[in-house]
Design a protein around this motif. Structure first.
Motif, PDB file in Angstrom:
ATOM      1  N   THR A  65       0.950  -1.138   0.122  1.00 57.53           N
ATOM      2  CA  THR A  65       0.078   0.171   0.033  1.00 57.53           C
ATOM      3  C   THR A  65       0.663   1.121  -0.076  1.00 57.53           C
ATOM      4  O   THR A  65       1.893   1.246   0.669  1.00 57.53           O
ATOM      5  N   LEU A  66       0.501   2.326  -0.562  1.00 55.56           N
ATOM      6  CA  LEU A  66       1.331   3.300  -0.933  1.00 55.56           C
ATOM      7  C   LEU A  66       1.071   4.222   0.439  1.00 55.56           C
ATOM      8  O   LEU A  66       0.215   5.363   0.543  1.00 55.56           O
ATOM      9  N   ASN A  67       1.714   3.909   1.575  1.00 57.39           N
ATOM     10  CA  ASN A  67       1.419   4.288   2.769  1.00 57.39           C
ATOM     11  C   ASN A  67       3.056   5.580   3.007  1.00 57.39           C
ATOM     12  O   ASN A  67       3.690   5.628   2.522  1.00 57.39           O
ATOM     13  N   ALA A  68       2.807   5.903   4.307  1.00 59.48           N
ATOM     14  CA  ALA A  68       3.727   6.694   4.689  1.00 59.48           C
ATOM     15  C   ALA A  68       5.356   5.909   4.582  1.00 59.48           C
ATOM     16  O   ALA A  68       6.380   6.746   4.311  1.00 59.48           O
ATOM     17  N   GLU A  69       5.309   4.739   5.040  1.00 60.17           N
ATOM     18  CA  GLU A  69       6.550   4.046   4.947  1.00 60.17           C
ATOM     19  C   GLU A  69       7.252   3.939   3.310  1.00 60.17           C
ATOM     20  O   GLU A  69       8.218   4.004   3.133  1.00 60.17           O
ATOM     21  N   TYR A  70       6.160   3.898   2.579  1.00 61.83           N
ATOM     22  CA  TYR A  70       6.514   3.478   1.143  1.00 61.83           C
ATOM     23  C   TYR A  70       7.375   5.016   0.756  1.00 61.83           C
ATOM     24  O   TYR A  70       8.209   4.869   0.140  1.00 61.83           O
ATOM     25  N   PHE A  71       6.722   6.184   0.969  1.00 63.96           N
ATOM     26  CA  PHE A  71       7.165   7.329   0.630  1.00 63.96           C
ATOM     27  C   PHE A  71       8.166   7.818   1.427  1.00 63.96           C
ATOM     28  O   PHE A  71       9.318   8.676   0.592  1.00 63.96           O
ATOM     29  N   LYS A  72       8.683   7.354   2.554  1.00 65.55           N
ATOM     30  CA  LYS A  72       9.664   7.426   3.274  1.00 65.55           C
ATOM     31  C   LYS A  72      10.862   6.858   2.516  1.00 65.55           C
ATOM     32  O   LYS A  72      12.086   7.212   2.175  1.00 65.55           O
ATOM     33  N   ARG A  73      10.806   5.631   1.857  1.00 65.37           N
ATOM     34  CA  ARG A  73      11.809   4.874   1.087  1.00 65.37           C
ATOM     35  C   ARG A  73      12.167   5.645  -0.008  1.00 65.37           C
ATOM     36  O   ARG A  73      13.196   5.782  -0.518  1.00 65.37           O
ATOM     37  N   ILE A  74      11.124   6.083  -0.720  1.00 64.78           N
ATOM     38  CA  ILE A  74      11.426   6.913  -1.920  1.00 64.78           C
ATOM     39  C   ILE A  74      12.115   8.174  -1.547  1.00 64.78           C
ATOM     40  O   ILE A  74      12.987   8.436  -2.529  1.00 64.78           O
ATOM     41  N   ASP A  75      11.843   8.783  -0.630  1.00 68.64           N
ATOM     42  CA  ASP A  75      12.613  10.254  -0.261  1.00 68.64           C
ATOM     43  C   ASP A  75      13.880   9.549  -0.102  1.00 68.64           C
ATOM     44  O   ASP A  75      15.072  10.360  -0.270  1.00 68.64           O
ATOM     45  N   ALA A  76      14.203   8.471   1.022  1.00 64.11           N
ATOM     46  CA  ALA A  76      15.467   7.997   1.155  1.00 64.11           C
ATOM     47  C   ALA A  76      16.209   7.671  -0.126  1.00 64.11           C
ATOM     48  O   ALA A  76      17.506   7.985  -0.251  1.00 64.11           O
ATOM     49  N   LEU A  77      15.534   7.198  -1.136  1.00 62.56           N
ATOM     50  CA  LEU A  77      16.552   6.625  -2.352  1.00 62.56           C
ATOM     51  C   LEU A  77      16.893   7.831  -2.981  1.00 62.56           C
ATOM     52  O   LEU A  77      17.866   8.055  -3.638  1.00 62.56           O
ATOM     53  N   ASN A  78      15.889   8.805  -3.353  1.00 54.98           N
ATOM     54  CA  ASN A  78      16.141  10.210  -3.846  1.00 54.98           C
ATOM     55  C   ASN A  78      17.762  10.878  -3.107  1.00 54.98           C
ATOM     56  O   ASN A  78      18.272  11.306  -3.872  1.00 54.98           O
ATOM     57  N   TYR A  79      17.432  11.036  -1.700  1.00 57.34           N
ATOM     58  CA  TYR A  79      18.478  11.684  -1.015  1.00 57.34           C
ATOM     59  C   TYR A  79      19.787  11.039  -1.385  1.00 57.34           C
ATOM     60  O   TYR A  79      20.978  11.514  -1.404  1.00 57.34           O
ATOM     61  N   THR A  80      19.819   9.466  -1.157  1.00 59.19           N
ATOM     62  CA  THR A  80      21.081   8.784  -1.517  1.00 59.19           C
ATOM     63  C   THR A  80      21.567   8.678  -2.973  1.00 59.19           C
ATOM     64  O   THR A  80      22.545   9.006  -2.871  1.00 59.19           O
ATOM     65  N   MET A  81      20.779   8.892  -3.740  1.00 61.85           N
ATOM     66  CA  MET A  81      21.270   9.111  -5.134  1.00 61.85           C
ATOM     67  C   MET A  81      21.877  10.481  -5.328  1.00 61.85           C
ATOM     68  O   MET A  81      22.904  10.464  -5.888  1.00 61.85           O
ATOM     69  N   ILE A  82      21.613  11.492  -4.820  1.00 59.53           N
ATOM     70  CA  ILE A  82      21.908  12.936  -4.704  1.00 59.53           C
ATOM     71  C   ILE A  82      23.407  12.885  -4.146  1.00 59.53           C
ATOM     72  O   ILE A  82      24.195  13.614  -4.452  1.00 59.53           O
ATOM     73  N   HIS A  83      23.231  12.096  -2.972  1.00 59.15           N
ATOM     74  CA  HIS A  83      24.559  12.269  -2.092  1.00 59.15           C
ATOM     75  C   HIS A  83      25.471  11.029  -2.280  1.00 59.15           C
ATOM     76  O   HIS A  83      26.037  10.669  -1.081  1.00 59.15           O
ATOM     77  N   ASP A  84      25.471  10.451  -3.410  1.00 58.77           N
ATOM     78  CA  ASP A  84      26.446   9.315  -3.617  1.00 58.77           C
ATOM     79  C   ASP A  84      27.803   9.875  -3.943  1.00 58.77           C
ATOM     80  O   ASP A  84      28.111  10.834  -4.486  1.00 58.77           O
ATOM     81  N   ASP A  85      28.861   9.068  -3.521  1.00 57.67           N
ATOM     82  CA  ASP A  85      30.187   9.395  -3.742  1.00 57.67           C
ATOM     83  C   ASP A  85      30.920  10.893  -3.315  1.00 57.67           C
ATOM     84  O   ASP A  85      31.474  11.336  -4.363  1.00 57.67           O
ATOM     85  N   GLY A  86      30.258  11.223  -2.278  1.00 54.13           N
ATOM     86  CA  GLY A  86      30.722  12.695  -2.007  1.00 54.13           C
ATOM     87  C   GLY A  86      30.245  13.982  -2.547  1.00 54.13           C
ATOM     88  O   GLY A  86      30.681  14.957  -2.348  1.00 54.13           O
ATOM     89  N   GLN A  87      29.055  13.655  -3.283  1.00 51.61           N
ATOM     90  CA  GLN A  87      28.368  14.777  -3.860  1.00 51.61           C
ATOM     91  C   GLN A  87      27.546  15.316  -2.838  1.00 51.61           C
ATOM     92  O   GLN A  87      26.833  14.907  -1.851  1.00 51.61           O
ATOM     93  N   HIS A  88      27.459  16.792  -3.243  1.00 53.00           N
ATOM     94  CA  HIS A  88      26.468  17.784  -2.420  1.00 53.00           C
ATOM     95  C   HIS A  88      26.667  17.465  -0.844  1.00 53.00           C
ATOM     96  O   HIS A  88      25.793  17.145  -0.237  1.00 53.00           O
ATOM     97  N   VAL A  89      27.881  17.703  -0.558  1.00 49.27           N
ATOM     98  CA  VAL A  89      28.241  17.580   1.019  1.00 49.27           C
ATOM     99  C   VAL A  89      27.514  18.254   1.817  1.00 49.27           C
ATOM    100  O   VAL A  89      27.450  18.189   3.103  1.00 49.27           O
TER     101      VAL A  89
END
Length: 278
Positions: A117-141
């Protein structure tokens, strides 16, 4: 039912995505090193017509049948067919649901795919993935303080795949490479919220992984990258930094990505529990 050579057929029947079945089946199959399952995955089986196709394929290639079906008519037909052709079948979630029902004293909702179900936990995972991709390998410190976990380490210590795995669990994770001769971002020295974990590996393991990396890239001239003394110095440099800033340290030499992530999640849980107690 005997296997064919070193293989056997494994039928996974689900009324949802089949992720639960695949995870359980592979975890068990991994315990049998001398035999390999031939997986037949049937997701989204929710009608008699869809089940007909599944039963036909099971009959053509008999083996073990695991399922996560909630519709009783479908379950009944599947179990009857397996009994008819004399092959084992098992509901993966049935016994667990019965246990819950007995303890809670209430029936299940019978809602197919409820865990997706598209609940808060689901959107938390999407937010975490977006954050992680942006801050990979020392980017956007500049955004490191917004992380829950920051992984640091020399090259080829599995920082990126571990970060993505943690993000899939809803944990905002950044990663920063440690390179001798290059100053670390000053943000790493003043963090308050995130848990910083320094990933280490034995020089021998790093050299092996790096050699494979260079071969895949067709690069045969980067001697320093796999020089034993240089790699040993890198590892020592990372350990000195970890001690200086009191970062948690984790040896990943013999750990899979899943095992590394599990250890980090335990560190995070222990830290949160300690802060709550204070």
């Amino acid at each position: 039912m005997p296997t064919t050579g070193n293989y056997f057929h494994l039928h996974l029947v689900s009324d949802s995505t089949g992720e639960t079945l695949i995870t359980v089946a592979r975890a068990v199959a991994a315990q049998y090193a001398n035999v390999t399952p031939v997986e037949h995955v049937y997701p989204l089986v929710r009608s008699q017509k869809q089940l007909d196709r599944v039963l036909s394929e099971i009959e053509e290639a008999p083996g073990i049948v695991l399922f996560t079906l909630l519709e009783r008519d479908l379950v009944g037909r599947l179990e009857a067919k397996c009994q008819e052709i004399n092959i084992p079948s098992l509901s993966i979630i049935g016994p667990v649901m019965q246990l819950f029902q007995a303890y809670l004293g209430a029936p299940t909702t019978g809602r197919v795919g409820a865990q997706h179900t598209l609940n808060a936990e689901y959107f938390k995972r999407i937010d975490a993935l977006n954050y992680t991709m942006i801050h990979d390998d020392g980017q956007h410190v500049e955004g490191l303080e917004e992380a829950e976990v920051i992984l640091v380490g020399v090259s080829r210590t599995s920082k990126t795949p571990t970060s993505i795995y943690l993000a899939n669990r809803g944990i905002r994770t950044a990663n920063v490479p440690l390179v001798p001769g290059i100053p670390i971002p000053h943000q790493l020295e003043t963090l308050n919220k995130p848990l910083v974990v320094s990933l280490h590996a034995a020089p021998e393991r790093l050299i092996q992984v790096r050699q494979n990396r260079l071969l895949s890239m067709g690069d045969r001239d980067n001697d320093t990258y796999i020089d034993r003394q240089a790699v040993t110095d890198e590892v020592a440099f990372a350990r000195r930094l970890s001690a200086k800033f009191n970062w948690a340290q984790l040896d990943v030499t013999r750990r899979s990505i899943e095992e590394t992530a599990a250890a980090i999640m335990k560190l995070l849980s222990d830290r949160q529990r300690q802060r709550f107690a204070e």
